[in-house]
Scaffold this motif. Structure first.
Motif, short mmCIF file in Angstrom:
data_model
loop_
_atom_site.label_atom_id
_atom_site.label_comp_id
_atom_site.label_asym_id
_atom_site.label_seq_id
_atom_site.Cartn_x
_atom_site.Cartn_y
_atom_site.Cartn_z
N ASP A 68 9.06 -0.74 -10.29
CA ASP A 68 9.43 -1.91 -11.09
C ASP A 68 8.21 -2.67 -11.59
N GLY A 69 7.19 -1.91 -11.98
CA GLY A 69 5.98 -2.50 -12.53
C GLY A 69 4.92 -2.83 -11.50
N TYR A 70 5.26 -2.80 -10.22
CA TYR A 70 4.29 -3.09 -9.17
C TYR A 70 3.52 -1.82 -8.80
N PRO A 71 2.21 -1.91 -8.61
CA PRO A 71 1.46 -0.74 -8.14
C PRO A 71 1.90 -0.36 -6.73
N ALA A 72 1.94 0.93 -6.48
CA ALA A 72 2.43 1.41 -5.18
C ALA A 72 1.67 2.65 -4.76
N LYS A 73 1.70 2.91 -3.45
CA LYS A 73 1.14 4.12 -2.88
C LYS A 73 2.18 4.74 -1.95
N PHE A 74 2.23 6.07 -1.95
CA PHE A 74 3.20 6.78 -1.12
C PHE A 74 2.52 7.93 -0.39
N VAL A 75 2.90 8.13 0.85
CA VAL A 75 2.37 9.26 1.61
C VAL A 75 3.48 9.88 2.45
N ALA A 76 3.47 11.18 2.54
CA ALA A 76 4.31 11.91 3.48
C ALA A 76 3.36 12.60 4.44
N ALA A 77 3.44 12.26 5.71
CA ALA A 77 2.45 12.76 6.67
C ALA A 77 3.08 13.00 8.03
N GLN A 78 2.41 13.81 8.80
CA GLN A 78 2.85 14.08 10.17
C GLN A 78 1.67 13.88 11.11
N GLY A 79 1.79 12.85 11.97
CA GLY A 79 0.73 12.55 12.91
C GLY A 79 1.05 13.02 14.31
N ALA A 80 2.33 13.34 14.56
CA ALA A 80 2.77 13.81 15.88
C ALA A 80 3.77 14.94 15.64
N PRO A 81 3.88 15.87 16.59
CA PRO A 81 4.77 17.03 16.37
C PRO A 81 6.25 16.66 16.32
N THR A 82 6.61 15.47 16.81
CA THR A 82 8.02 15.11 16.94
C THR A 82 8.64 14.48 15.69
N HIS A 83 7.80 13.96 14.79
CA HIS A 83 8.40 13.26 13.66
C HIS A 83 7.49 13.29 12.42
N ILE A 84 8.11 13.00 11.29
CA ILE A 84 7.40 12.92 10.01
C ILE A 84 7.58 11.51 9.47
N THR A 85 6.54 10.98 8.86
CA THR A 85 6.56 9.61 8.32
C THR A 85 6.45 9.64 6.80
#
Length: 314
Positions: free
Chosen positions: A106-123
């Motif tokens: 909506d016009g606001y600057p944004a950053k997105f990441v898909a990452a896995q720091g532990a074997p049990t979950h994804i962020t």
């Protein structure tokens, strides 16, 4: 041909992984009847099916599929707060990064990441804002549950932010605290943190004045108050506290809930300070009171303890 085929298959898998976690480069939304405001924030979102408003953190929760945590910081600056939000920073912390994007919401600057720091979950992490606010949304789901990941990604695409939304800072508070017998008054609420200062004075007007911060966290019913306090001391260190020395620690109960109190002396910007931490645990909730005194530690500690003794967990 076999090496070429193998390479093509690898590239297809890699592209598929990136597209699986991809957001549009430009997202524009309008609020609909399906949008739900996350309590305590200016953020509206269409939740994934069967997700509920969380009771012990700010966001959405599903017992099996995961959680969406929202940190809304009115008055914050996206450009400074999100400066360290980068692909390189996540990799440096040991995470596997599946996708990183810079986009517009909506016009606001944004950053997105898909990452896995532990074997049990994804962020799935999303931050956006401008010079007047900074908001982050952290969605976490179990590794292997790709249906949950797709639901979360679809939900993130529906975000709508209303900077004019009136907020009751205690709308999501799972605690009460009595300040009437102290000079401390509520000053500001920022990203799930309640800040108290002398007479509610802006900390900029008295940078050496004492202040109290109260935060609430989900607890998995296994972490003891002392263990949580140890993590908070680590936060004190991150804020610049050096040479911390424990002066007193008490395991007790506050208003019939398990509690732990800790007094520390140290240095902050080469000046002596006294830090105080109290953790109160009730079921799946942990209330953490942290305080700093830079001038009159004897007087301030008395007030800090009075505030801690008044903590009631809802």
């Amino acid at each position: 041909m076999k090496p070429l085929l193998t390479l093509c298959l690898f590239l297809c898998i890699a592209v598929g992984a990136r597209s699986q976690y991809k957001l549009d480069s430009v997202i524009r939304n309008t609020k609909t009847a399906r949008h739900v405001r996350i309590p305590g924030t200016h953020l509206y979102i269409i939740p994934p099916a069967h997700y509920d408003i969380a009771k012990n953190f700010i966001g959405l929760h599903h017992k099996e599929r995961g959680m969406i945590n929202v940190y809304d910081l009115p008055g914050g600056n996206f450009y400074t707060n999100a400066a360290s939000f980068s692909k390189e920073a996540f990799i440096e912390k040991g995470a596997t990064v599946y996708n990183y994007q810079e986009l517009k919401i909506d016009g606001y600057p944004a950053k997105f990441v898909a990452a896995q720091g532990a074997p049990t979950h994804i962020t799935l992490g999303l931050v956006f804002g401008d010079t007047t606010f900074s908001t982050s949304v952290m969605a976490v789901y179990p590794t292997g549950n790709e249906a949950a990941g797709k639901e979360m990604l679809a939900s993130l695409r529906t975000i709508w932010y209303d900077p004019q939304q009136k907020i009751d800072p205690f709308e999501t508070a799972n605690f009460t605290i009595d300040t009437s017998n102290t000079p401390f008054r509520f000053f500001k609420y920022a990203a799930s943190l309640y800040i108290y200062t002398i007479n509610g004075m802006d900390t900029k007007d008295d940078p050496d004045g004492p202040f109290v911060m109260v935060a609430q966290f989900p607890n998995d019913n296994t972490a003891r108050p002392k263990e949580i306090a140890a993590l908070m001391v680590g936060k004190f260190r991150e804020y610049g506290l050096t040479a911390p020395e424990t002066k007193a620690e008490i395991n007790d109960r506050i208003n019939n809930n398990e509690a732990y109190q800790l007094e520390i002396q140290g240095q902050l910007k080469d000046k002596p300070v006294t830090a105080y931490c109290c953790v109160v645990v009730k079921g799946d909730q942990a209330i953490v009171l942290q305080a700093i005194s830079k001038k009159d530690a004897t007087r301030d500690l008395q007030y800090f303890k009075q505030l801690a003794a008044s903590i009631q967990v809802k």
